[in-house]
Design an enzyme around this catalytic site. Structure first.
Site, short mmCIF file in Angstrom:
data_model
loop_
_atom_site.label_atom_id
_atom_site.label_comp_id
_atom_site.label_asym_id
_atom_site.label_seq_id
_atom_site.Cartn_x
_atom_site.Cartn_y
_atom_site.Cartn_z
N PHE A 246 -5.41 1.63 -3.96
CA PHE A 246 -5.83 0.49 -4.09
C PHE A 246 -7.19 0.07 -5.02
CE2 PHE A 246 -5.21 1.95 0.33
CZ PHE A 246 -3.75 1.26 0.34
N ILE A 653 12.13 -11.17 -8.46
CA ILE A 653 11.44 -10.21 -7.52
C ILE A 653 12.43 -8.91 -7.86
CG2 ILE A 653 11.31 -9.49 -5.02
CD1 ILE A 653 9.25 -11.72 -6.27
N GLN A 662 5.08 -4.98 0.46
CA GLN A 662 3.85 -5.26 -0.30
C GLN A 662 3.23 -6.55 0.34
OE1 GLN A 662 2.20 -3.74 -3.44
NE2 GLN A 662 2.71 -2.36 -1.80
N GLU A 729 -0.88 -7.41 -5.41
CA GLU A 729 -2.37 -7.64 -5.06
C GLU A 729 -2.47 -9.16 -4.79
OE1 GLU A 729 -5.55 -5.57 -7.44
OE2 GLU A 729 -3.66 -5.51 -8.75
#
Length: 763
Positions: A246, A653, A662, A729
């Site tokens: 992260f 995608i 995710q 993110e």
């Protein structure tokens, strides 16, 4: 055997199972600390109990009597490492605070000694017996603490280059029909990846091998080499899997070169696995932020003036800054914009990237303010965003490569049941529970970096892909295998992938949601080289000779013309013509707009990322709309989030299964950042208090009964060969604002400081 040409680029890849799924659930996936070493010594850290001051001396007598202790290293006897630049200033280091270099202490929890023993237990036991004598000074902890210094971020940090502005904010705000002003705060937060921070170092002569969870093996390799004063080619970094990062494992850490130096001195492999609480101070974290938002609007909701001022905490040593105004000032149509970001220095360890570093705190402030403005205008929050939607960002007027924001709101609102929302606060309830609906925009810049790959295709249809990318649990192995399989026209199951080794072709840092776009673009390019070579082998020699003058490169040869026409490739015949059993190609891909030295810099461990606010005269972002239902008990003030819904558009995608995972995780983390997560500070000592997983609150399954992810089909032809905009993110960006907006809808109370705990509720 014949293989059809690749199908036209689709918006959704196949939801194939994870490449590494079996290895992980059966325990065969080997993480850095799992790698067996021959006769290793074990290191254990001793960290400072003060945040500012000086070490006067050590009492090591009792520690050295422990059975199995080999040595104890302090600033008095450790090798003095060479300095390396901070990563935000073009270097490798997560912090320029170098432990064991001097008696000075820069922050609480700084490494002050390393105990090395024959067993982990002996090292730990001895470390607890190391006595350190300090002269302590009063530290400065955070905003409003005595002794902080504050300065404009621009000019302090090479990465932060602008305070975006356009028009005349002051005059436009003064003349606005509706004015809104508010302040917001976000807390310190820590990554807490499941995999602890670990380093194992093994020397073979003058060759060093490092086993460490890293988001950028090339950066770590070069950074450690520079600290040790050796050639980078003598360092190899290996980590096949990373158990969560992260952002915390993206730069060269302060511990790695220390362990390498100790291993060299002892002529023995050394393994370190830091404890959970030590991870709070020897690695980076998300710093606390403050925001002042001013919005001027017309009665119909159109923004006429926007100002976003942000402040961020950093260490004395390093001017770390995320500066999210580069996103918030460009998100909506507004002719007059102003912004300012400041860095506030305190006696803390240096912060660093934490998932969606600029967007999470800055978008929380803006999206909360947008909801407050909608309430003041008595306007639906989605309609306010629709009125201010734009195809061109307001600062420079650049067009978005694609922008499906309102499509996300429409799909998400329909799935969530937004039409059932009562606009008046405290209008919806179920027994003792007040019910509220909230929404917010999610966005994240589309970024990519140069990358290289090696692909080997065998006659039997098996392929191997090698690239020094990283799988942080995100599914990188899977999408890279899919990219190769699709381009080569072979089954996904026949592709093997090697990642996480600095001897493989370089890839950029696994951060900024760039990995899929960067690595898959490189792999696609190399697979095209292989296909071109096979097609060329099938062309008659006279055709090649006649057309030689037309051969200017891939895409303009007779072979490539046959390839592009959709003509099937007879692989067996092509291999016969070549007289080989396998074809291997290496290639280096550079995104449009990347500097000329991007590939050389990558080999040297430096990433030249492009995209986001500037991608060849355009602006590139992925978008989403997030919806939250909250329930607040009118008596106990408990807060529950029974439903989270997110609709997202992020170009192609590659794998809907891994993408959904995710984004689901992102939504949950976003909710967690609103209601759970905060690192508590003891301001007297600049110390983290809840530095463990018992006290650092994170949600569990019971806290998120329903999480729904909607993936919109979107094609963006202006970004990269893979058509990928990045989404790792994206999912946690707007959630905190959506939660707070829902709490207002439930209770009528605006909470502008995170996290929202029951003691803040006043219904």
């Amino acid at each position: 055997m014949s293989t059809a040409a690749p199908a036209p680029k689709a918006n959704m890849g196949q939801p194939v199972p994870r490449y590494d799924g079996v290895a992980k659930v059966t325990g065969h996936a080997q993480y850095a600390a799992d790698v067996p070493l021959a006769n290793p010594a074990y290191a254990y850290l001793v960290t400072s109990s003060i945040a500012k001051g000086r070490i006067d001396g050590f009492d090591l007598a009792e520690a050295k009597t422990m059975r199995g202790v080999i040595d104890i290293f302090t600033h008095e006897n450790a090798e003095k490492l060479k300095e390396i630049k901070f990563f935000s200033n073009g270097g490798y280091a997560s912090t320029t605070i170098v432990p064991l270099n001097s008696p000075d202490v820069a922050h609480e929890g700084e490494i002050v000694a390393v105990v090395v023993a024959d067993t982990f237990e002996a090292a730990r036991g001895a470390a607890h017996r190391v006595k350190v004598k300090y002269t302590a000074e009063t530290p400065t902890t955070t905003f409003d603490s005595p002794g902080t210094t504050s300065a404009r971020a621009k000019g302090q940090n090479a990465v932060f280059k602008e305070d975006p502005k356009v028009g005349d904010f002051a005059n436009a705000f003064d003349q606005a029909e509706v004015k809104f002003t508010a302040s917001y705060e976000t807390p310190t937060q820590h990554h807490n990846p499941m995999e602890l921070f670990a380093t194992s170092c093994v020397w073979n002569g003058d060759q060093l091998t490092i086993y460490e969870p890293s988001q950028f093996v090339y950066g770590l390799k070069n950074g450690v080499a520079q600290q040790l004063g050796i050639d980078a080619d003598k360092v190899r970094v290996i980590n096949a899997y990373v158990g969560g990062a992260f952002g915390s494992k993206g730069s060269t850490t302060p511990r790695t070169a220390i362990i390498a130096s100790i291993a060299r001195r002892l002529n023995r492999p050394v393994k370190l696995v830091a404890s959970r609480d030590q991870g709070f101070t020897i690695a980076t974290y998300r710093a606390e932020t403050r925001h002042d938002i001013q919005i001027g609007a017309s009665r119909d909701g159109r923004l006429v003036a926007l100002r976003h001022e942000g402040g961020e905490i950093s260490s004395r040593a390093d001017a770390y800054c995320v500066g999210g105004t580069k996103t918030t000032t460009r998100l909506y149509a507004c002719p007059n914009v102003d912004s300012l970001v400041s860095i506030v220095r305190a006696d803390r360890n240096t912060p660093g990237f934490m998932r969606s570093p600029p967007e999470v705190p800055y978008v929380f402030a803006l999206e909360s303010a947008m909801d407050e403005l909608a309430a003041e205008l008595q306007m639906d929050p989605i309609e306010l965003r629709r009125v201010n939607d734009t195809t061109n960002e307001p600062i420079s007027g650049k067009p978005y490569t694609s922008r499906s924001l309102m499509a996300c709101f429409d799909e998400g609102a329909k799935a969530f049941g937004w039409d059932k929302r009562a606009a008046t606060p405290k209008s919806m309830s179920d027994g003792d529970w007040l019910i509220g609906y909230g929404c917010a925009t999610a966005c994240y810049p589309t970024q990519m970096g140069a990358a290289a790959a090696r692909v080997r295709l065998q006659r039997d249809g098996r392929a191997r892909v090698e690239i020094a990318g990283h799988d942080l649990g995100t599914g990188a192995y899977t999408v890279i295998a899919q990219a190769a399989a699709e381009r080569l026209g072979i089954p996904y199951e026949k592709v093997s992938v090697s990642l996480g080794d600095s001897r493989l072709p370089p890839a950029p840092v696994a951060g900024g949601s760039n990995s899929t776009a960067s690595t898959c673009s490189a792999v696609i390019m190399v697979c095209d080289q292989i296909r071109h070579r096979l097609f060329q082998a099938l062309m008659p020699k006279e055709t090649l000779a006649d057309k030689a003058k037309e051969t200017v490169g891939v895409g303009q040869t007779p072979a490539s013309k046959a390839e592009q026409s959709g003509q099937p490739l007879d692989r067996d015949k092509a291999f016969d013509a070549l007289g080989v059993s396998a074809v291997e190609e290496y290639g280096e891909w550079k995104p449009e707009g990347a500097p000329k030295d991007a590939l050389q810099a990558l080999h040297n461990g430096i990433v030249r990322m492009v995209g986001g606010p500037d991608l060849g005269g355009k602006i590139a972002y992925a978008f989403g709309a997030e919806f939250v239902e909250v329930r607040v008990n009118r008596f106990t003030h408990e807060i529950r989030t029974p439903r989270l819904v997110g609709a997202f558009a992020a170009g192609r995608i590659m794998n809907p299964r891994t993408a959904r995972s995710q984004l689901m995780g992102g939504l949950i983390w976003g909710m967690s950042s609103a209601l759970f997560e905060a690192t508590e500070l003891d301001e007297r000592y600049a110390r983290y208090v809840n530095d463990n997983l018992a006290d650092y609150l994170v949600p569990v399954n019971a806290d998120t009964p329903s999480v729904d992810v909607i993936l919109l089909s979107e094609t963006d032809e202006h970004i990269d060969p893979a058509g990928v905009k990045g989404l790792g993110e994206l999912g946690n960006v707007g959630t905190a604002a959506a939660v707070c907006n829902a709490i207002y809808n439930a209770t009528g109370q605006r909470i502008r400081k995170l996290p929202v705990r029951l003691e803040k509720i006043e219904v």
